[in-house]
Design an enzyme around this catalytic site. Structure first.
Site: not given
Ligand code: UDP
Length: 368
Positions: A172, A176, A249, A280, A305, A353, A355
């Site tokens: 996901r 870049r 989860r 986060r 979180e 999952y 969006d």
């Molecule tokens: N991820 C990571 N580091 C980060 C942010 C995301 O490794 O700083 C990984 C983590 O495994 C996560 C996945 O990328 O489950 C998808 O992240 P996303 O931000 O899309 O998750 P959401 O915001 O939906 O929880």
């Protein structure tokens, strides 16, 4: 003839958009929700004049013009652009993985230098067919980024080693070779001006709703009210767990009002090391207050979180799509497909999952 055409169980995005469209088409709808408020996980509470996303940050993003026009026809969206920052043992890195990140990580200044570094690390990893998230990450971006920005965060978020998680989760995230901190590749993104509750309220204008109403407490009664049921809750619960329980989860939030106007300078800061227990910190005002506006409000609200395994009585957030759960879900899905009077929709009912934009798109294009 029954009192309603549709009984919609759950007033989250799927339920609210479905109800809106059905109501527009002249259908008689009743929306029920077991929580004391509408909007599901989109729900916000106004604290110190700041819309606090009570169930985690929601940022709407899409490249589909029809979906964007639809949500903006309900409530105008601002142009908030998600640019999270990662904090690894006190050092900050930009996300998603882009030239800023590579420069902070390796001191490189050009795309060619960054690419050479990534390619070198990918070669060292020597992976061609990733079998799990760790291998996928090493193949995608190499060891330095994996160990600094992915491993700790992912293991905290999912509560499992990266070697036991499916590769697709990490696909996901964009990689870049430009200095672009926009987390999403989509053309349109933002949050509703005035907060998500306005979106929910307007979607449900004119629709009958009951909060604090538990469908399973009196399923026979609720079912008797409508020709069709739109079910957005947990599919395993709908079928009385007959094939076993699906795993999820969940996230718990430690909310704090801080007496300074600007706590972290960004809406989202990810803590990517293992030592910090939370994944986060969200500073909610930055979703809707920009520039000097941030300082007009002397306080700020933050949420730390914590990601944990879901247990009964908690709110399920993320389906855990490993082989075992997917196999259990497949059996429920077969039952669901044989139903003629029940529509299953959303993250929990489809064990997938989603969006937000995908949910809206699905309803606009296929459901009604
Ligand atoms: N991820 C990571 N580091 C980060 C942010 C995301 O490794 O700083 C990984 C983590 O495994 C996560 C996945 O990328 O489950 C998808 O992240 P996303 O931000 O899309 O998750 P959401 O915001 O939906 O929880």
């Amino acid at each position: 003839m029954k009192q309603y055409d549709y009984l919609i169980v759950g007033s989250g995005l799927f339920g609210a958009v479905f109800a809106h469209k059905a109501h527009q088409m002249g259908k008689r709808c009743l929306v029920i929700d077991k929580r004391q408020h509408l909007g599901g996980n989109l729900y916000c509470e106004s604290i110190e004049g700041i819309n606090v996303h009570k169930y985690g940050a929601h940022i709407f993003h899409t490249s589909d013009r029809e979906v964007w026009d639809f949500v903006n026809s309900i409530v105008e969206f601002n142009s908030y652009t998600n640019s999270p920052v990662a904090n690894y043992r006190g050092k900050l890195y930009n996300l998603p993985f882009n030239m800023n990140t590579f420069s902070q990580m390796w001191g490189v200044t050009t795309p060619a230098e960054a690419l050479a570094m990534i390619e070198k690390q990918k070669r060292e990893a020597g992976i061609t067919e990733p079998r799990n998230l760790e291998e996928q990450a090493l193949m995608l971006i190499g060891r330095d980024i994996y160990e600094t920005l992915i491993k700790g965060y992912t293991e905290k978020q999912w509560g499992r080693p990266c070697t036991e998680l499916p590769p697709f989760i990490i696909r996901r995230l964009p990689v870049r070779l430009t200095f672009d901190n926009n987390y999403f590749n989509d053309c349109y993104q933002g949050v509703p001006i005035g907060g998500y509750n306005r979106l929910t309220e307007r979607l449900l204008w004119g629709v009958e709703t009951i909060t604090g109403a538990d469908y399973f407490a009196d399923k026979t009664h609720w079912d008797s009210l409508a020709e069709k049921i739109v079910f957005t809750g947990r599919i395993d619960e709908f079928y009385g767990f007959r094939f076993g329980r699906l795993e999820y989860r969940t996230v718990s939030f430690d909310e704090e009002i801080v007496d300074i106007p600007n706590y972290q300078g960004n809406a989202v800061v990810n803590y990517t090391d293992r030592e910090v227990p939370y994944t986060r910190v969200i500073e909610h005002k930055h979703f809707e207050m920009f520039g000097d506006d941030v300082y007009r409000c002397p306080h700020t609200v933050i949420s730390r979180e914590y990601s944990t395994e879901w247990k009964d009585g908690m709110e399920p957030f993320y389906p855990i799509n490993n082989d075992l759960n997917n196999a259990v879900y497949a059996r429920y899905k077969e039952l669901a497909e044989s139903e003629t009077n029940v529509v299953f929709g959303g993250r929990l009912a489809e064990y997938k999952y989603y969006d937000m934009a995908q949910i809206v798109s699905k309803i606009l294009k296929t459901c009604i």
